[in-house]
Design a protein around this motif. Structure first.
Motif, short mmCIF file in Angstrom:
data_model
loop_
_atom_site.label_atom_id
_atom_site.label_comp_id
_atom_site.label_asym_id
_atom_site.label_seq_id
_atom_site.Cartn_x
_atom_site.Cartn_y
_atom_site.Cartn_z
N ASP A 30 -1.67 -4.84 -7.89
CA ASP A 30 -1.21 -6.18 -7.55
C ASP A 30 0.29 -6.27 -7.77
O ASP A 30 0.78 -6.23 -8.89
CB ASP A 30 -1.95 -7.18 -8.46
CG ASP A 30 -1.57 -8.62 -8.14
OD1 ASP A 30 -0.78 -8.82 -7.19
OD2 ASP A 30 -2.06 -9.52 -8.85
N LYS A 31 1.02 -6.38 -6.64
CA LYS A 31 2.49 -6.53 -6.75
C LYS A 31 2.89 -7.99 -6.59
O LYS A 31 4.06 -8.29 -6.34
CB LYS A 31 3.17 -5.69 -5.66
CG LYS A 31 3.07 -4.22 -5.88
CD LYS A 31 4.39 -3.65 -6.33
CE LYS A 31 4.17 -2.38 -7.06
NZ LYS A 31 4.75 -1.20 -6.69
N GLY A 32 1.94 -8.91 -6.63
CA GLY A 32 2.25 -10.32 -6.47
C GLY A 32 2.26 -10.71 -5.01
O GLY A 32 1.33 -11.36 -4.52
N PHE A 33 3.23 -10.23 -4.28
CA PHE A 33 3.31 -10.55 -2.84
C PHE A 33 2.41 -9.63 -2.01
O PHE A 33 2.15 -9.87 -0.85
CB PHE A 33 4.76 -10.45 -2.37
CG PHE A 33 5.35 -9.07 -2.55
CD1 PHE A 33 5.35 -8.16 -1.49
CD2 PHE A 33 5.87 -8.67 -3.79
CE1 PHE A 33 5.86 -6.89 -1.67
CE2 PHE A 33 6.39 -7.40 -3.95
CZ PHE A 33 6.39 -6.51 -2.89
N MET A 34 1.95 -8.60 -2.66
CA MET A 34 1.12 -7.63 -1.93
C MET A 34 0.04 -7.08 -2.87
O MET A 34 0.31 -6.81 -4.03
CB MET A 34 2.00 -6.49 -1.47
CG MET A 34 1.58 -5.94 -0.14
SD MET A 34 2.74 -4.72 0.40
CE MET A 34 3.33 -5.44 1.90
N VAL A 35 -1.18 -6.95 -2.35
CA VAL A 35 -2.27 -6.41 -3.17
C VAL A 35 -2.93 -5.26 -2.40
O VAL A 35 -3.20 -5.41 -1.20
CB VAL A 35 -3.33 -7.49 -3.48
CG1 VAL A 35 -4.48 -6.91 -4.32
CG2 VAL A 35 -2.71 -8.68 -4.20
N TRP A 36 -3.11 -4.14 -3.11
CA TRP A 36 -3.89 -3.05 -2.51
C TRP A 36 -5.20 -2.90 -3.30
O TRP A 36 -5.19 -3.00 -4.52
CB TRP A 36 -3.16 -1.72 -2.61
CG TRP A 36 -1.98 -1.57 -1.71
CD1 TRP A 36 -1.98 -1.11 -0.43
CD2 TRP A 36 -0.62 -1.84 -2.05
NE1 TRP A 36 -0.70 -1.09 0.06
CE2 TRP A 36 0.16 -1.53 -0.92
CE3 TRP A 36 0.02 -2.34 -3.20
CZ2 TRP A 36 1.53 -1.70 -0.90
CZ3 TRP A 36 1.38 -2.49 -3.19
CH2 TRP A 36 2.13 -2.17 -2.04
N VAL A 37 -6.25 -2.66 -2.58
CA VAL A 37 -7.54 -2.43 -3.24
C VAL A 37 -8.10 -1.11 -2.71
O VAL A 37 -8.09 -0.88 -1.50
CB VAL A 37 -8.53 -3.57 -2.92
CG1 VAL A 37 -9.89 -3.29 -3.56
CG2 VAL A 37 -7.98 -4.91 -3.38
N ASP A 38 -8.54 -0.25 -3.62
CA ASP A 38 -9.27 0.95 -3.18
C ASP A 38 -10.75 0.60 -3.17
O ASP A 38 -11.31 0.23 -4.21
CB ASP A 38 -9.04 2.11 -4.15
CG ASP A 38 -7.73 2.83 -3.88
OD1 ASP A 38 -7.06 2.48 -2.88
OD2 ASP A 38 -7.35 3.71 -4.67
N LEU A 39 -11.34 0.67 -1.99
CA LEU A 39 -12.76 0.31 -1.85
C LEU A 39 -13.56 1.61 -1.72
O LEU A 39 -13.25 2.47 -0.91
CB LEU A 39 -12.96 -0.55 -0.60
CG LEU A 39 -14.34 -1.17 -0.47
CD1 LEU A 39 -14.57 -2.19 -1.58
CD2 LEU A 39 -14.50 -1.85 0.89
#
Ligand code: ASP
Length: 585
Positions: A30-39
């Motif tokens: 979570d970078k605040g303005f951007m979120v990455w999720v590994d699914l």
């Protein structure tokens, strides 16, 4: 619809496709303005991306609250990744998320769901369902499935029929204790769980099934030394109208097929060795022949001097350790300590260095000279630069000790390559085995094994020398299968029971059904069983079978996940007509 694709299948060719995926949250960045999720799911990992500009705020917030192992469903568009990950099958793309549904929340897992986890064995077993999400365990189960599948393919193609046999039966004599199950409907009576389907598969032969197999659970109540499980799986097989040669042929075929399909290895004819030869050369009935270090028996060339330790020994035996002369004195002392450990039980070890200049230096220089040493070298196959290790004493004990030392040295020298496969048939096993404890002979394999033709008479005079039509298949020092040609007439079977100390009544009570069947036209038959768990572990290049069992038990025979075995309540005891004698733990 929960998903249009799985988490392992999207590639660059899917770019701009609208997809729906479901799976577990491996990781959130979570970078605040951007979120990455590994699914993650069984098939792989796909990266999801959400950002302020393109993702609705409510969804962004939801993503920021995701925890590890939450189960979610997302819909979005496959887009090209700006920084690609060549280590990931789906590493060229990511999913720009438009919709996100939390299907289920998850507590923080007690260990990390990674290939290298921080969870200890006991913890992983307690939460085995989480452990199974990890690649090493998941892949082992998939690997096992592949092996089972190939077994079924091959045997079916060869005309074998898979038949299920019952689990609630009566004692089978495979040499272990039975697990028993009380019968509610027959108070005071018990079933035994099969130690193997042995008698049933023989009855299937009497029934004319001709070629039978079954991938089947077997139950043996043994102390769980080493890598054993109280319930384990066999590939159990039986054939009618066969001789030993037919069986070896059929199952060499199966093993060859597995090595080829699973490991891509082609092995032509499997070597064979008699039990006597295996014991003499390797001190072991399941020798690892991936490496040499065969035993050299040295009695004749070591019992002519004043060294009493050797003179009094039933057997003096040596092995040549390749390039062992590089062992320092300290390292040799360590080996000596190793053989003297109570588990091995040797009283000591004599060694002899074979120097590059063809001279010798030994721990018994006082008693022997170069001529003796040269003979030792010749009999052990030692070359200059090797080290000869010698043990002496009671034949059977020394062979076992030397076998253990040989394996230890091979381990130290890296000679046990798990990628190399060396199958071997060991044949002509003794029919009987002397049991020190009960001071009588027991069937070495089981009481249905037939003696070699013409050897029945020997039973009366030299029972220890009777050989059986029994064989084991050994792979890399492990017995992966074993079987025999069976007795198929009532007279011989009665004789065998009698010899093994069963009274007529006992034999009738326990195995009357089989003896009866033998009176209704039993064909000559034989078979074998493979230990599937071990076979899969070896083909998979692993040491322990637990990794290949979905829900294994620990060394105390407990399933720590479901917490079994467990007491049952009084009502249940009552129903089963049982009374438990309580004793302090
Ligand atoms: N029933 C035997 C065992 O479990 C195998 C066999 O003789 O076929 O070892």
């Amino acid at each position: 619809m929960f998903r249009s694709h799985n988490c392992g299948e999207l590639r660059a060719s899917h770019i701009n496709t609208e997809v729906t995926l479901s799976g577990w949250v491996q990781k959130v960045r979570d970078k605040g303005f951007m979120v990455w999720v590994d699914l993650r799911d069984r098939y792989g990992i796909t990266q999801l991306i959400l950002d302020e500009e393109r993702t609705p705020e409510s969804i962004m917030e939801k993503a920021q609250k995701l925890g590890r192992e939450f189960v979610i469903q997302v819909t979005g568009t496959v887009i090209e990744r700006s920084s690609k990950n060549p280590n990931l099958a789906t590493g060229d793309i990511e999913i720009l998320v438009k919709e996100l549904t939390i299907l289920n929340q998850a507590n923080l897992p007690p260990f990390t769901i990674e290939d290298e986890t921080d969870g200890g064995e006991e913890l992983r077993m307690k939460y085995r369902y989480l452990d199974i999400r990890r690649n090493p365990v998941k892949n082992s189960l998939i690997f096992r499935h592949k092996v089972s599948q190939e077994v079924r393919n091959y045997l079916s193609k060869e005309g074998f029929i898979e038949v299920e046999t019952p689990y609630l039966i009566k004692s089978t004599p495979e040499g272990a204790r039975d697990f028993v199950v009380p019968s509610r409907m027959n108070p005071g009576e018990f079933y035994a769980l099969p130690q193997s389907p042995q008698t049933f598969k023989q009855l299937l032969m009497v029934g004319g099934m001709d070629k039978y197999f079954q991938i089947v659970k077997c139950f043996r109540d043994e102390d769980l030394r080493a890598d054993r499980q109280p319930e384990f799986t066999q590939i159990d097989c039986e054939m009618a109208f066969v001789e030993q040669e037919d069986i070896l042929d059929a199952f060499e075929g199966l093993t060859r097929h597995l090595l080829k399909e699973i490991n891509g290895i082609e092995i032509n004819k499997f070597p064979r060795m008699t039990y006597d030869e295996a014991m003499k050369k390797y001190g072991n009935d399941k020798p690892d022949i991936r490496f040499g270090m065969e035993f050299g028996e040295l009695n004749e060339v070591s019992q002519h001097k004043d060294f009493n330790v050797f003179n009094q020994a039933e057997l003096v035996v040596g092995i040549a350790v390749p390039n062992g002369n590089s062992y320092t004195r300290k390292e040799i002392d360590k080996l000596i300590d190793w053989v003297k450990r109570p588990q091995i039980g040797a009283l000591g070890m004599v060694y002899c260095r074979y120097n590059e200049d063809r001279t010798f230096k030994s721990s018994v220089d006082k008693f022997y000279d170069e001529t003796d040493f040269e003979q030792w070298a010749q009999l052990t196959g030692a070359k200059p630069g090797d080290l000869i290790c010698i043990l002496s004493g009671d034949k059977n004990k020394v062979r076992a000790q030397m076998s253990a030392l040989r394996m230890e040295l091979a381990e130290q020298l890296g000679l046990r390559n798990p990628k190399e496969f060396a199958p071997l048939w060991v044949v002509d096993f003794p029919l009987l085995e002397w049991d020190e404890e009960t001071e009588r002979f027991h069937a070495m394999h089981h009481p249905f094994t037939s003696p070699k033709p013409g050897q029945l008479e020997l039973l009366k005079t030299k029972p220890g020398e009777v050989k059986a039509n029994a064989y084991d298949l050994v792979l890399n020092g492990n017995e992966i299968g074993g079987g025999s040609i069976r007795i198929h007439d009532k007279k011989t079977q009665s004789l065998m029971f009698d010899y093994l100390g069963f009274t007529e009544e006992e034999a009738k009570a326990q195995f009357g059904f089989l003896m009866n069947a033998f009176e209704y036209g039993a064909p000559p038959h034989g078979g074998l069983a493979f230990g599937l768990d071990r076979l899969v572990a070896i083909l998979g290049g692993q040491e322990t079978i637990r990794d290949f069992i979905a829900f294994p038990k620990n060394n105390a025979g407990r399933d720590v996940m479901i917490d079994a075995p467990a007491p049952i309540d009084n009502m249940q005891l009552e129903e089963l007509s049982l009374k438990v004698k309580h004793h302090e733990k």
